[in-house]
Design an enzyme around this catalytic site. Structure first.
Site, mmCIF file in Angstrom:
data_model
loop_
_atom_site.group_PDB
_atom_site.id
_atom_site.type_symbol
_atom_site.label_atom_id
_atom_site.label_comp_id
_atom_site.label_asym_id
_atom_site.label_seq_id
_atom_site.Cartn_x
_atom_site.Cartn_y
_atom_site.Cartn_z
ATOM 1 N N TYR A 77 0.859 -1.179 0.000
ATOM 2 C CA TYR A 77 0.000 0.000 0.000
ATOM 3 C C TYR A 77 0.894 1.227 0.000
ATOM 4 O O TYR A 77 1.988 1.204 0.540
ATOM 5 C CB TYR A 77 -0.882 0.013 1.261
ATOM 6 N N LYS A 134 -5.704 -6.676 1.321
ATOM 7 C CA LYS A 134 -6.764 -7.044 2.260
ATOM 8 C C LYS A 134 -8.127 -6.620 1.725
ATOM 9 O O LYS A 134 -8.277 -5.530 1.198
ATOM 10 C CB LYS A 134 -6.541 -6.360 3.604
ATOM 11 N N CYS A 145 9.592 -17.834 15.891
ATOM 12 C CA CYS A 145 8.487 -17.579 16.826
ATOM 13 C C CYS A 145 8.723 -18.422 18.067
ATOM 14 O O CYS A 145 9.445 -19.414 18.025
ATOM 15 C CB CYS A 145 7.150 -17.981 16.219
ATOM 16 N N CYS A 148 2.489 -21.931 14.954
ATOM 17 C CA CYS A 148 1.077 -22.207 14.751
ATOM 18 C C CYS A 148 0.967 -23.070 13.499
ATOM 19 O O CYS A 148 1.556 -22.739 12.468
ATOM 20 C CB CYS A 148 0.317 -20.905 14.546
HETATM 21 C C1 LIG Z 1 -2.034 -6.144 6.601
HETATM 22 C C2 LIG Z 1 -1.005 -5.396 5.974
HETATM 23 C C3 LIG Z 1 -0.907 -4.002 6.187
HETATM 24 C C4 LIG Z 1 -1.821 -3.236 7.120
HETATM 25 O O1 LIG Z 1 -3.133 -3.237 6.705
HETATM 26 P P1 LIG Z 1 -4.230 -2.512 7.616
HETATM 27 O O2 LIG Z 1 -5.509 -2.797 6.931
HETATM 28 O O3 LIG Z 1 -3.883 -1.084 7.657
HETATM 29 O O4 LIG Z 1 -4.159 -3.121 8.969
HETATM 30 C C5 LIG Z 1 0.093 -3.335 5.541
HETATM 31 N N1 LIG Z 1 0.959 -3.941 4.720
HETATM 32 C C6 LIG Z 1 0.880 -5.265 4.478
HETATM 33 C C7 LIG Z 1 1.858 -5.873 3.544
HETATM 34 C C8 LIG Z 1 -0.098 -6.042 5.103
HETATM 35 O O5 LIG Z 1 -0.149 -7.367 4.874
HETATM 36 S S1 SF4 Z 2 1.001 -17.288 12.822
HETATM 37 FE FE1 SF4 Z 2 2.116 -18.215 14.558
HETATM 38 S S2 SF4 Z 2 3.850 -19.274 13.592
HETATM 39 FE FE2 SF4 Z 2 3.067 -17.819 12.066
HETATM 40 S S3 SF4 Z 2 4.256 -15.955 12.335
HETATM 41 FE FE3 SF4 Z 2 2.432 -15.728 13.629
HETATM 42 S S4 SF4 Z 2 3.032 -16.488 15.662
HETATM 43 FE FE4 SF4 Z 2 4.569 -17.231 14.182
#
Ligand SMILES: *Cc1c(COP(=O)(O)O)cnc(C)c1O
Ligand code: SF4
Length: 337
Positions: free
Chosen positions: A74, A298, A86, A90
């Protein structure tokens, strides 16, 4: 915690990301194979099922990366993948192409390159510090990164996306939090998927940020068999608000390889979210969204409450089905008498 023979075999195999859990998380979960906390971290055979439309990089991040580790999708916002590490992995992770691999932590030269890029892009207003988990890095590395960025961009809003307060709350040290607070504006965004994750230790870790004046928001991943239930999510979001945490996003699962068993069909997800809105206040209700595959960005999945437009004005409907008209001044016919 106990493992079945099958689980133990999987844990020993070459999994990506590997099996990793914290002591804190292990104490929260039960041995029931369907336990929502257990299912988030213990591998299952279903991870081997890869659908043709699933990809290693579902958000197309690699191709939107002008500088290593920086994702710029963006105009006014960007994201840094600070580390591939991490505290716990997950099983549904959408960055599993790099989490728990040898992607490693951001190095000083990479910080310099990003800082240089930030200086040349004053239009950027928000920077997400993501990963992996940025708080899995050493205190020195975290502060180095944040303070270098702050040096060149005094007003840039930073967002620290972390699961550490939930999965390893003891790592949230007062000293680190105080230093982070000095680099404000900085927002903390925790990932939390089930109300049982809000253990007293986690709540204390969250409170440390809040007491230093750092706002805390949350994001949740909609996960089949884990939290895809109205009562479960209502409980989670209402509890978060009780602890002063604003639920920010609820994400539909991304099309990452081997995560199909965690994804809810989108239609079921939308019905669930409509039901949530009837139960939750605007404060407790997160934005439901998904990321378009291949870097599209998004997409907020809000229902359209505008039913149409006629001579009577805009026909609108509330979430519980009440209807009414709303007139714009320009469209109203004024009766001269
Ligand atoms: C999610 C994301 C954002 C932030 O998006 P918001 O809708 O402002 O929370 C910015 N850059 C990237 C690459 C993202 O994946
Ligand atoms: S989703 Fe879980 S494993 Fe993936 S980056 Fe986030 S905390 Fe780490």
């Amino acid at each position: 915690m106990k493992f079945s023979d099958r689980e133990a075999d999987l844990i020993r195999s070459q999994l990506k990301p590997p099996f990793r859990i914290t002591r804190h998380w292990a104490q929260l979960l039960s041995d029931d194979p369907d336990d929502p906390l257990r299912r988030q971290v213990v591998p299952s055979e279903e991870e081997a099922i890869i659908h043709p439309f699933e990809v290693p990089d579902p958000l197309g991040e690699e191709k939107n990366s002008p500088v290593p580790r920086l994702i710029h999708r963006y105009r006014d916002r960007a994201l840094i993948i600070t580390t591939g590490v991490c505290a716990l992995y997950c099983r549904y992770c959408f960055r599993r192409r790099l989490t728990g691999h040898d992607y490693g932590e951001i190095e000083s030269e990479e910080i310099e390159r990003i800082v240089h890029w930030l200086r040349e892009h004053p239009e950027l207003k928000e920077l997400l510090l993501s990963g992996g988990d940025p708080l899995s890095m050493s205190e020195e590395k975290i502060i180095l990164l944040v303070s270098k960025i702050r040096e060149v961009r005094p007003n840039l809003v930073m967002r620290l996306a972390t699961r550490i307060p939930i999965v390893d709350p003891a790592r949230v040290k007062g000293r680190l939090v105080k230093q982070l607070a000095e680099e404000a504006p900085l927002w903390v965004i925790i990932q939390v998927n089930h109300v049982r994750e809000l253990a007293p230790e986690a709540v204390r870790a969250i409170r440390k940020f809040q007491q230093c004046g750092l706002p805390v928001l949350s994001q949740t991943v909609l996960l089949k068999g884990i939290n895809d239930d109205v009562e479960c999510l209502v409980n989670l979001f209402q509890s978060l608000v009780t602890f002063g945490v604003k639920p920010y996003y609820l994400f539909q699962g991304d099309l990452a390889e081997g995560t199909g068993h965690f994804r809810l069909p989108l239609n079921d997800a939308r019905i669930l979210v409509d039901q949530l809105r009837l139960r939750l206040s605007g404060l407790a209700m997160p934005n439901f969204a998904l990321d378009l595959p291949d870097g599209g960005g998004k997409v907020p999945l809000t229902r359209d409450y505008v039913l149409g437009f006629s001579s009577q004005g805009w026909l609108l409907q509330t979430p519980d089905g009440q209807q009414g008209y709303y007139k714009d001044v320009e469209n109203a016919t004024v009766d001269a008498n």
